[in-house]
Design a protein around this motif. Structure first.
Motif, PDB file in Angstrom:
ATOM      1  N   SER A  37       0.853  -1.176   0.000  1.00 59.50           N
ATOM      2  CA  SER A  37       0.000   0.000   0.000  1.00 59.50           C
ATOM      3  C   SER A  37       0.897   1.235   0.000  1.00 59.50           C
ATOM      4  O   SER A  37       1.559   1.539   0.998  1.00 59.50           O
ATOM      5  CB  SER A  37      -0.908   0.006   1.234  1.00 59.50           C
ATOM      6  OG  SER A  37      -1.671   1.184   1.267  1.00 59.50           O
ATOM      7  N   VAL A  39       0.225   4.927  -0.627  1.00 57.15           N
ATOM      8  CA  VAL A  39      -0.810   5.934  -0.828  1.00 57.15           C
ATOM      9  C   VAL A  39      -0.265   7.286  -0.379  1.00 57.15           C
ATOM     10  O   VAL A  39      -0.139   7.558   0.816  1.00 57.15           O
ATOM     11  CB  VAL A  39      -2.108   5.575  -0.070  1.00 57.15           C
ATOM     12  CG1 VAL A  39      -3.162   6.649  -0.270  1.00 57.15           C
ATOM     13  CG2 VAL A  39      -2.632   4.216  -0.536  1.00 57.15           C
ATOM     14  N   THR A  41      -0.345  11.699  -1.251  1.00 58.16           N
ATOM     15  CA  THR A  41      -1.355  12.728  -1.486  1.00 58.16           C
ATOM     16  C   THR A  41      -0.825  13.648  -2.570  1.00 58.16           C
ATOM     17  O   THR A  41       0.365  13.597  -2.922  1.00 58.16           O
ATOM     18  CB  THR A  41      -1.639  13.546  -0.201  1.00 58.16           C
ATOM     19  OG1 THR A  41      -0.455  14.283   0.140  1.00 58.16           O
ATOM     20  CG2 THR A  41      -2.045  12.644   0.963  1.00 58.16           C
ATOM     21  N   SER A  42      -1.673  14.535  -3.078  1.00 63.32           N
ATOM     22  CA  SER A  42      -1.199  15.455  -4.114  1.00 63.32           C
ATOM     23  C   SER A  42      -0.084  16.357  -3.585  1.00 63.32           C
ATOM     24  O   SER A  42       0.841  16.700  -4.310  1.00 63.32           O
ATOM     25  CB  SER A  42      -2.345  16.288  -4.672  1.00 63.32           C
ATOM     26  OG  SER A  42      -2.959  17.029  -3.646  1.00 63.32           O
ATOM     27  N   THR A  88      -1.695  -1.236  -4.142  1.00 66.28           N
ATOM     28  CA  THR A  88      -2.393   0.030  -4.309  1.00 66.28           C
ATOM     29  C   THR A  88      -1.349   1.134  -4.435  1.00 66.28           C
ATOM     30  O   THR A  88      -0.493   1.276  -3.560  1.00 66.28           O
ATOM     31  CB  THR A  88      -3.310   0.320  -3.099  1.00 66.28           C
ATOM     32  OG1 THR A  88      -4.268  -0.734  -2.990  1.00 66.28           O
ATOM     33  CG2 THR A  88      -4.021   1.651  -3.260  1.00 66.28           C
ATOM     34  N   GLU A  90      -1.229   5.225  -5.151  1.00 67.89           N
ATOM     35  CA  GLU A  90      -1.935   6.491  -5.325  1.00 67.89           C
ATOM     36  C   GLU A  90      -0.967   7.637  -5.066  1.00 67.89           C
ATOM     37  O   GLU A  90      -0.248   7.622  -4.069  1.00 67.89           O
ATOM     38  CB  GLU A  90      -3.117   6.593  -4.358  1.00 67.89           C
ATOM     39  CG  GLU A  90      -4.205   5.579  -4.613  1.00 67.89           C
ATOM     40  CD  GLU A  90      -5.349   5.685  -3.636  1.00 67.89           C
ATOM     41  OE1 GLU A  90      -5.461   6.712  -2.928  1.00 67.89           O
ATOM     42  OE2 GLU A  90      -6.145   4.731  -3.570  1.00 67.89           O
ATOM     43  N   HIS A  91      -0.952   8.599  -5.968  1.00 71.89           N
ATOM     44  CA  HIS A  91      -0.030   9.737  -5.870  1.00 71.89           C
ATOM     45  C   HIS A  91       1.402   9.233  -5.693  1.00 71.89           C
ATOM     46  O   HIS A  91       2.086   9.543  -4.717  1.00 71.89           O
ATOM     47  CB  HIS A  91      -0.434  10.695  -4.749  1.00 71.89           C
ATOM     48  CG  HIS A  91      -1.756  11.341  -4.982  1.00 71.89           C
ATOM     49  ND1 HIS A  91      -1.916  12.381  -5.866  1.00 71.89           N
ATOM     50  CD2 HIS A  91      -2.984  11.075  -4.488  1.00 71.89           C
ATOM     51  CE1 HIS A  91      -3.189  12.743  -5.895  1.00 71.89           C
ATOM     52  NE2 HIS A  91      -3.863  11.963  -5.078  1.00 71.89           N
ATOM     53  N   SER A 113      -4.476  -1.433  -7.996  1.00 72.92           N
ATOM     54  CA  SER A 113      -5.232  -0.194  -8.049  1.00 72.92           C
ATOM     55  C   SER A 113      -4.252   0.944  -8.281  1.00 72.92           C
ATOM     56  O   SER A 113      -3.308   1.115  -7.501  1.00 72.92           O
ATOM     57  CB  SER A 113      -5.994   0.017  -6.737  1.00 72.92           C
ATOM     58  OG  SER A 113      -6.599   1.281  -6.719  1.00 72.92           O
ATOM     59  N   ASP A 115      -3.998   5.141  -9.141  1.00 76.88           N
ATOM     60  CA  ASP A 115      -4.651   6.439  -9.275  1.00 76.88           C
ATOM     61  C   ASP A 115      -3.615   7.527  -9.058  1.00 76.88           C
ATOM     62  O   ASP A 115      -2.897   7.522  -8.055  1.00 76.88           O
ATOM     63  CB  ASP A 115      -5.793   6.583  -8.258  1.00 76.88           C
ATOM     64  CG  ASP A 115      -6.708   7.753  -8.586  1.00 76.88           C
ATOM     65  OD1 ASP A 115      -6.552   8.377  -9.655  1.00 76.88           O
ATOM     66  OD2 ASP A 115      -7.584   8.054  -7.755  1.00 76.88           O
ATOM     67  N   ASN A 116      -3.491   8.422 -10.015  1.00 76.69           N
ATOM     68  CA  ASN A 116      -2.522   9.519  -9.952  1.00 76.69           C
ATOM     69  C   ASN A 116      -1.092   8.995  -9.829  1.00 76.69           C
ATOM     70  O   ASN A 116      -0.370   9.306  -8.879  1.00 76.69           O
ATOM     71  CB  ASN A 116      -2.852  10.484  -8.806  1.00 76.69           C
ATOM     72  CG  ASN A 116      -4.110  11.265  -9.092  1.00 76.69           C
ATOM     73  OD1 ASN A 116      -4.134  12.057 -10.033  1.00 76.69           O
ATOM     74  ND2 ASN A 116      -5.148  11.017  -8.321  1.00 76.69           N
ATOM     75  N   ASN A 140      -6.201   4.679 -13.398  1.00 73.41           N
ATOM     76  CA  ASN A 140      -6.790   6.021 -13.338  1.00 73.41           C
ATOM     77  C   ASN A 140      -5.694   7.074 -13.233  1.00 73.41           C
ATOM     78  O   ASN A 140      -4.795   6.947 -12.409  1.00 73.41           O
ATOM     79  CB  ASN A 140      -7.712   6.152 -12.116  1.00 73.41           C
ATOM     80  CG  ASN A 140      -8.925   5.262 -12.228  1.00 73.41           C
ATOM     81  OD1 ASN A 140      -9.550   5.181 -13.269  1.00 73.41           O
ATOM     82  ND2 ASN A 140      -9.245   4.572 -11.144  1.00 73.41           N
TER      83      ASN A 140
END
Length: 186
Positions: A37, A39, A41-42, A88, A90-91, A113, A115-116, A140
């Motif tokens: 994982s 994950v 953030t922007s 996963t 993300e960002h 998964s 994303d970004n 995504n």
């Protein structure tokens, strides 16, 4: 700093916190049989990059300006065979991967998964779904920049697999080969 293979065994969860910079040497990679994982953030993304990349996290290898990062400085993240891999992202940004002709991300099976995510300055494909991958995969907000060194290096490669791959907001810039390649589909 990762200097060899890191394997995430079944039933183990490796969580990488937002803002983390993970640096690899040439032999560095992550092999997931369990859960990864990552994950961010922007405002606080996670980076997977070369040990030679002094622009993130400082001069980790302590050589000043003697070395600079380049495509192929480290290997990959791979979802291993079996249905237990669960990744996963993300960002997250990948930089300078592709040692030993490896894509940044290889999916043999499991769940993924995205994303970004940005993959840039890699020496081979961005993402490769190999022949054992099956299931539904959603990509995504994926950005691929400066990927590959020859015309067979695709941004996303889906090879002879039962995987169903969908992409939303896929951006590609300066890809050496096809932006998306699907071959030997069932």
């Amino acid at each position: 700093e990762i200097t060899s293979s890191v394997t995430i065994p079944e039933e183990i969860i490796l969580t990488i916190q937002a803002g983390t910079v993970v640096k690899f040497n040439t032999n560095g990679n992550i092999l997931a049989d369990g859960t990864l994982s990552a994950v961010g953030t922007s405002g606080s993304p996670i980076y997977f990059t070369s040990l030679k990349d002094d622009t993130l996290g400082g001069d980790t290898n302590g050589d000043g300006s003697d070395t600079t990062p380049a495509p192929g400085d480290w290997q990959l993240i791979r979802l291993e065979s079996g249905d237990t891999a669960d990744v996963t992202l993300e960002h997250v940004e990948f930089r300078y991967n592709g040692a030993f002709s490896q894509p940044a991300l290889v999916i043999r099976s499991g769940t993924l998964s995205i994303d970004n995510v940005t993959i840039k300055d890699g020496s081979k494909q961005g993402i490769s779904f190999n022949s054992s991958a099956s299931g539904n995969y959603q990509l995504n907000n994926l950005t691929l920049e400066r990927i590959g060194t020859n015309n067979s290096d695709a941004g996303v490669s889906v090879s002879g697999t039962n995987a169903i791959v969908s992409a939303t907001n896929l951006t590609t810039t300066d890809i050496s080969g096809p932006h998306v390649e699907i071959f030997n589909a069932p």
